[in-house]
Design an enzyme around this catalytic site. Structure first.
Site, mmCIF file in Angstrom:
data_model
loop_
_atom_site.group_PDB
_atom_site.id
_atom_site.type_symbol
_atom_site.label_atom_id
_atom_site.label_comp_id
_atom_site.label_asym_id
_atom_site.label_seq_id
_atom_site.Cartn_x
_atom_site.Cartn_y
_atom_site.Cartn_z
ATOM 1 N N GLU A 195 -7.969 -3.864 7.828
ATOM 2 C CA GLU A 195 -8.701 -5.110 8.096
ATOM 3 C C GLU A 195 -8.617 -5.472 9.590
ATOM 4 O O GLU A 195 -9.586 -5.945 10.176
ATOM 5 C CB GLU A 195 -8.144 -6.239 7.225
ATOM 6 C CG GLU A 195 -8.455 -6.023 5.745
ATOM 7 C CD GLU A 195 -7.957 -7.145 4.856
ATOM 8 O OE1 GLU A 195 -6.735 -7.358 4.829
ATOM 9 O OE2 GLU A 195 -8.791 -7.808 4.217
ATOM 10 N N GLY A 249 -4.080 -4.628 5.287
ATOM 11 C CA GLY A 249 -4.281 -5.487 6.460
ATOM 12 C C GLY A 249 -4.430 -4.675 7.741
ATOM 13 O O GLY A 249 -5.063 -5.143 8.698
ATOM 14 N N GLU A 259 -4.971 -2.679 -1.656
ATOM 15 C CA GLU A 259 -4.499 -3.946 -2.233
ATOM 16 C C GLU A 259 -4.584 -3.962 -3.755
ATOM 17 O O GLU A 259 -3.713 -4.509 -4.434
ATOM 18 C CB GLU A 259 -5.320 -5.126 -1.660
ATOM 19 C CG GLU A 259 -4.926 -5.547 -0.255
ATOM 20 C CD GLU A 259 -5.645 -4.766 0.838
ATOM 21 O OE1 GLU A 259 -6.177 -3.668 0.568
ATOM 22 O OE2 GLU A 259 -5.672 -5.266 1.976
ATOM 23 N N ALA A 281 0.296 -5.277 5.310
ATOM 24 C CA ALA A 281 1.303 -6.350 5.187
ATOM 25 C C ALA A 281 2.693 -5.730 5.164
ATOM 26 O O ALA A 281 2.879 -4.622 4.647
ATOM 27 C CB ALA A 281 1.060 -7.122 3.898
HETATM 28 C C1 LIG Z 1 -1.007 -9.650 5.766
HETATM 29 C C2 LIG Z 1 -2.281 -9.547 4.958
HETATM 30 C C3 LIG Z 1 -2.142 -8.797 3.713
HETATM 31 C C4 LIG Z 1 -2.801 -7.693 3.529
HETATM 32 C C5 LIG Z 1 -2.632 -6.951 2.270
HETATM 33 C C6 LIG Z 1 -1.889 -5.674 2.494
HETATM 34 O O1 LIG Z 1 -1.835 -5.142 3.573
HETATM 35 S S1 LIG Z 1 -1.151 -5.062 1.110
HETATM 36 C C7 LIG Z 1 -0.163 -3.719 1.740
HETATM 37 C C8 LIG Z 1 -1.022 -2.564 1.982
HETATM 38 N N1 LIG Z 1 -0.228 -1.434 2.372
HETATM 39 C C9 LIG Z 1 0.261 -0.594 1.494
HETATM 40 O O2 LIG Z 1 0.136 -0.737 0.284
HETATM 41 C C10 LIG Z 1 0.966 0.610 2.094
HETATM 42 C C11 LIG Z 1 2.101 1.039 1.230
HETATM 43 N N2 LIG Z 1 2.724 2.230 1.794
HETATM 44 C C12 LIG Z 1 2.238 3.465 1.556
HETATM 45 O O3 LIG Z 1 1.213 3.693 0.936
HETATM 46 C C13 LIG Z 1 3.058 4.576 2.105
HETATM 47 O O4 LIG Z 1 4.379 4.129 2.316
HETATM 48 C C14 LIG Z 1 2.514 5.157 3.439
HETATM 49 C C15 LIG Z 1 2.309 4.096 4.506
HETATM 50 C C16 LIG Z 1 1.169 5.874 3.144
HETATM 51 C C17 LIG Z 1 3.507 6.198 3.976
HETATM 52 O O5 LIG Z 1 3.773 7.138 2.948
HETATM 53 P P1 LIG Z 1 4.892 8.271 3.144
HETATM 54 O O6 LIG Z 1 4.924 9.040 1.862
HETATM 55 O O7 LIG Z 1 4.635 9.008 4.415
HETATM 56 O O8 LIG Z 1 6.250 7.489 3.368
HETATM 57 P P2 LIG Z 1 7.031 6.445 2.437
HETATM 58 O O9 LIG Z 1 6.173 5.923 1.340
HETATM 59 O O10 LIG Z 1 8.318 7.065 2.055
HETATM 60 O O11 LIG Z 1 7.266 5.242 3.466
HETATM 61 C C18 LIG Z 1 8.023 5.488 4.655
HETATM 62 C C19 LIG Z 1 8.739 4.216 5.015
HETATM 63 O O12 LIG Z 1 7.744 3.240 5.368
HETATM 64 C C20 LIG Z 1 8.031 2.038 4.632
HETATM 65 N N3 LIG Z 1 6.762 1.321 4.429
HETATM 66 C C21 LIG Z 1 5.622 1.816 3.933
HETATM 67 N N4 LIG Z 1 4.688 0.872 3.897
HETATM 68 C C22 LIG Z 1 5.257 -0.256 4.379
HETATM 69 C C23 LIG Z 1 4.783 -1.588 4.594
HETATM 70 N N5 LIG Z 1 3.515 -1.951 4.298
HETATM 71 N N6 LIG Z 1 5.635 -2.485 5.117
HETATM 72 C C24 LIG Z 1 6.906 -2.145 5.442
HETATM 73 N N7 LIG Z 1 7.417 -0.890 5.254
HETATM 74 C C25 LIG Z 1 6.595 0.026 4.746
HETATM 75 C C26 LIG Z 1 8.636 2.532 3.344
HETATM 76 O O13 LIG Z 1 9.328 1.485 2.696
HETATM 77 C C27 LIG Z 1 9.537 3.626 3.868
HETATM 78 O O14 LIG Z 1 10.682 3.013 4.423
HETATM 79 P P3 LIG Z 1 12.122 3.689 4.281
HETATM 80 O O15 LIG Z 1 13.054 2.727 4.977
HETATM 81 O O16 LIG Z 1 12.014 5.032 4.961
HETATM 82 O O17 LIG Z 1 12.365 3.808 2.807
#
Ligand SMILES: CC/C=C/CC(=O)SCCNC(=O)CCNC(=O)[C@H](O)C(C)(C)COP(=O)(O)OP(=O)(O)OC[C@H]1O[C@@H](n2cnc3c(N)ncnc32)[C@H](O)[C@@H]1OP(=O)(O)O
Length: 188
Positions: free
Chosen positions: A103, A100, A123, A61
């Protein structure tokens, strides 16, 4: 959004485009719906590959949309439409397939992963449960005990563990998209 191209003659390639992690924003979901329709209605396309741009599949998401009004197509029917596709769909997983994003990959018929990719359903760390049928598709794929472990801990697994568990069908050290296209040609 999602870009559509035709590769290797008969494979429709759908590339998720939403930096930095190709999260499932409203525009990406709409892009998947539109490109799936295009690929399914093209007689020359016999199979599909879904990948993400810049060597990452999908971070789930879009956290930038949390707390905003829901817009765009919902994820559940979108993934169901992929699963119901009469043309085989292969997910090419690089970087991460989380929440997601996993998924979405679970709705595809096959999954090819890069050896350095990480997969998981985190999640629970947000106080949620996988709500786009990952809680049904994962146990069907790998059995209830292993799926419960991943769902209740939210831990990420390596590509090697994902292969051993049966989440992915193949792991490659090389171009995941190339491997997925080759796989898609073989199952068309
Ligand atoms: C729609 C249906 C719903 C489904 C439920 C879900 O999907 S819940 C969300 C599940 N996803 C997560 O919890 C992922 C969260 N993110 C992470 O675990 C980490 O960010 C990563 C993807 C493993 C990458 O880690 P890393 O250490 O390499 O980098 P950063 O944490 O610094 O992240 C880099 C930039 O990416 C942005 N970001 C990460 N995840 C998301 C996201 N899901 N959506 C949008 N943006 C995301 C993060 O904010 C960083 O952005 P910057 O602008 O560089 O700060």
């Amino acid at each position: 959004m999602a870009q559509y191209t035709r590769v290797a003659g008969s494979v429709g390639l759908i590339t998720l485009q939403n930096p930095p992690v190709n999260a499932l924003s409203a525009m990406v979901r709409q892009g998947i719906v539109d490109t799936m329709e295009r690929a399914l209605s093209a007689p020359e396309v016999k199979s599909l590959v879904i990948c993400g741009q810049k060597e990452t599949f999908c971070g789930g998401a879009d956290i930038r949309e949390f707390g905003t009004k829901m817009s765009g197509p919902p994820l559940i029917p979108l993934i169901h439409a992929i699963e119901a596709s009469t043309k085989p769909v292969v997910a090419a997983i690089e970087g991460v397939a989380l929440g997601g994003g996993l998924e979405l990959a679970l709705g595809c018929h096959y999954r090819i992963s890069h050896s350095k990719a990480k997969l998981g359903l985190p999640e629970v760390t947000l106080g949620l449960l996988p709500a786009a049928a990952g809680s049904q598709r994962l146990p069907r794929l790998i059995g209830v005990p292993a799926a419960l472990d991943l769902i209740t801990t939210g831990r990420h697994v390596t590509a090697a563990e994902a292969l051993q568990l049966g989440i992915v069908d193949q792991v490659t050290d090389h171009s995941t998209v190339d491997a997925a296209v080759k796989f898609a040609l073989s199952v068309a």
